[in-house]
Design a protein around this motif. Structure first.
Motif, PDB file in Angstrom:
ATOM      1  N   VAL A 120       0.854  -1.239   0.141  1.00 25.96           N
ATOM      2  CA  VAL A 120      -0.051  -0.040   0.070  1.00 25.96           C
ATOM      3  C   VAL A 120       0.923   1.228   0.181  1.00 25.96           C
ATOM      4  O   VAL A 120       0.489   2.212  -0.553  1.00 25.96           O
ATOM      5  N   PHE A 121       2.076   1.248   0.725  1.00 26.12           N
ATOM      6  CA  PHE A 121       3.213   2.132   0.642  1.00 26.12           C
ATOM      7  C   PHE A 121       4.143   1.844   0.037  1.00 26.12           C
ATOM      8  O   PHE A 121       5.098   1.472   0.861  1.00 26.12           O
ATOM      9  N   PRO A 122       4.376   1.752  -1.361  1.00 30.72           N
ATOM     10  CA  PRO A 122       5.562   1.201  -1.930  1.00 30.72           C
ATOM     11  C   PRO A 122       6.713   2.155  -1.574  1.00 30.72           C
ATOM     12  O   PRO A 122       6.709   3.512  -1.464  1.00 30.72           O
ATOM     13  N   GLY A 123       7.745   1.319  -1.414  1.00 30.57           N
ATOM     14  CA  GLY A 123       8.962   1.935  -1.026  1.00 30.57           C
ATOM     15  C   GLY A 123       9.168   2.714   0.420  1.00 30.57           C
ATOM     16  O   GLY A 123      10.267   3.467   0.624  1.00 30.57           O
ATOM     17  N   VAL A 124       8.163   2.618   1.288  1.00 29.41           N
ATOM     18  CA  VAL A 124       8.267   3.078   2.528  1.00 29.41           C
ATOM     19  C   VAL A 124       8.199   2.029   3.465  1.00 29.41           C
ATOM     20  O   VAL A 124       7.535   1.188   3.512  1.00 29.41           O
ATOM     21  N   PRO A 125       9.352   2.033   4.260  1.00 27.03           N
ATOM     22  CA  PRO A 125       9.254   1.096   5.350  1.00 27.03           C
ATOM     23  C   PRO A 125       8.113   1.140   6.463  1.00 27.03           C
ATOM     24  O   PRO A 125       7.656   2.170   6.655  1.00 27.03           O
ATOM     25  N   CYS A 126       7.605  -0.075   6.582  1.00 28.78           N
ATOM     26  CA  CYS A 126       6.259  -0.418   7.496  1.00 28.78           C
ATOM     27  C   CYS A 126       6.655  -0.986   8.600  1.00 28.78           C
ATOM     28  O   CYS A 126       7.117  -2.291   8.505  1.00 28.78           O
ATOM     29  N   ALA A 127       6.443  -0.645   9.698  1.00 25.88           N
ATOM     30  CA  ALA A 127       6.633  -1.339  10.904  1.00 25.88           C
ATOM     31  C   ALA A 127       5.197  -1.771  11.616  1.00 25.88           C
ATOM     32  O   ALA A 127       4.394  -1.110  11.858  1.00 25.88           O
ATOM     33  N   LEU A 128       5.199  -3.180  11.777  1.00 31.15           N
ATOM     34  CA  LEU A 128       3.944  -3.802  12.378  1.00 31.15           C
ATOM     35  C   LEU A 128       4.147  -3.827  13.806  1.00 31.15           C
ATOM     36  O   LEU A 128       5.292  -4.255  14.363  1.00 31.15           O
ATOM     37  N   VAL A 129       3.242  -3.174  14.888  1.00 37.16           N
ATOM     38  CA  VAL A 129       3.814  -3.012  16.192  1.00 37.16           C
ATOM     39  C   VAL A 129       2.654  -3.549  17.043  1.00 37.16           C
ATOM     40  O   VAL A 129       1.539  -3.788  16.525  1.00 37.16           O
ATOM     41  N   SER A 130       2.606  -3.716  18.005  1.00 37.53           N
ATOM     42  CA  SER A 130       1.660  -4.362  19.108  1.00 37.53           C
ATOM     43  C   SER A 130       0.895  -3.163  19.643  1.00 37.53           C
ATOM     44  O   SER A 130       1.334  -2.212  20.282  1.00 37.53           O
ATOM     45  N   GLY A 131      -0.343  -3.168  18.910  1.00 38.29           N
ATOM     46  CA  GLY A 131      -1.439  -1.946  19.641  1.00 38.29           C
ATOM     47  C   GLY A 131      -1.461  -2.019  20.832  1.00 38.29           C
ATOM     48  O   GLY A 131      -1.761  -0.623  21.664  1.00 38.29           O
ATOM     49  N   ARG A 132      -1.462  -3.188  21.454  1.00 40.52           N
ATOM     50  CA  ARG A 132      -1.743  -3.085  23.080  1.00 40.52           C
ATOM     51  C   ARG A 132      -0.426  -2.225  23.937  1.00 40.52           C
ATOM     52  O   ARG A 132      -0.741  -1.482  24.713  1.00 40.52           O
ATOM     53  N   HIS A 133       0.758  -2.566  23.284  1.00 41.84           N
ATOM     54  CA  HIS A 133       1.844  -1.728  23.883  1.00 41.84           C
ATOM     55  C   HIS A 133       1.900  -0.411  23.434  1.00 41.84           C
ATOM     56  O   HIS A 133       2.353   0.604  24.145  1.00 41.84           O
ATOM     57  N   LEU A 134       1.313  -0.043  22.323  1.00 45.82           N
ATOM     58  CA  LEU A 134       1.120   1.440  21.902  1.00 45.82           C
ATOM     59  C   LEU A 134       0.025   2.172  22.545  1.00 45.82           C
ATOM     60  O   LEU A 134       0.341   3.440  22.688  1.00 45.82           O
TER      61      LEU A 134
END
Length: 253
Positions: A214-228
């Motif tokens: 969806v965001f070509p060329g951009v690093p995408c970090a999957l993170v824990s929503g609970r910890h966020l």
């Protein structure tokens, strides 16, 4: 706060929590007082209390049937009309609304004191230490932080999660937006030129398929929503968990 955190004559304190973060905090501090929680209160594991529906649409009759001395609410997660209905029924409520990590730690300290804890629980002491030990970031990655898709919703200004990320070296590109949760379209999100896209797994469960393609060329970090987004015992481990996840973003092939 609406109403005092009191106790009714002849009974022990009985608490119902309509906020998953606070449910975990109470259960790990004074488990004997917790008599009810929402269907979404998943921590601590194996929590055995009466369930009273969701945060947005709780079963108020079910809450009242538990004869609570205090109901815990959050200004963002719960509806004002439910708080007012509880107060009208004679039930004290405590409403939280932290927008920064220090505010969350302060409100949690006040809560455990109101529940009768004579000392701060270990998890709160650990949380204070974890965030105090975090050095001020010397650099920041400009990021967009979607929290929903169809339509796209992102973190805006004055949000707790935004402050968490700022302390970890992530600068929210919508931090100065007048709305706390703007709804830009995808073209606008891409046009902001983010250096990073942060994708939490709650409230919307973003996956790897929602990122690099969806965001070509951009690093995408999957993170824990609970910890966020949760402000409670998981605050103690949030800096380490999120830092590790932010350090290993996904990239399009």
């Amino acid at each position: 706060m609406i109403g005092p955190a009191g106790r009714r004559k002849g009974t022990g304190v009985r608490v119902v929590s309509l906020v998953p973060s606070l449910t975990e905090a109470v259960a790990l501090t004074r488990p004997e007082v917790l008599v009810g929680a929402t269907d979404w209160c998943t921590h601590p594991e194996g929590l055995d209390v009466a369930r009273v529906g969701g945060s947005k649409y709780p079963d108020l009759d079910g809450v009242l049937a538990l004869r609570p001395d205090l109901v815990l609410l959050n200004q963002e997660e719960n509806r004002r009309e439910d708080a007012e209905a509880l107060v009208a029924a004679g039930v004290p409520v405590r409403v939280t609304f932290p927008r920064t990590v220090p505010e969350a730690l302060t409100e949690l300290g006040e809560l455990v004191t109101a529940l009768g804890a004579t000392t701060e629980p270990d998890w709160l002491v650990a949380a204070r230490r974890a965030w105090a030990a975090l050095a001020e970031p010397t650099t920041s990655r400009r990021a967009v932080v979607p929290v929903w898709r169809r339509p796209w919703v992102v973190l805006g200004g004055e949000t707790f999660a935004g402050d968490v990320l700022r302390r970890l070296g992530v600068a929210n590109l919508y931090a100065d937006h007048a709305e706390r949760y703007p709804r830009p379209d995808l073209d606008e999100l891409r046009g902001r030129g983010p250096e990073l896209v942060v994708l939490p797994d709650e409230p919307y469960r973003f996956t790897a398929d929602d990122g690099p393609e969806v965001f070509p060329g951009v690093p995408c970090a999957l993170v824990s929503g609970r910890h966020l987004t949760w402000y409670g015992p998981c605050l103690a481990e949030a800096p380490a968990v999120l830092a590790a996840q932010l350090a290993h973003p996904l990239r399009a092939a």
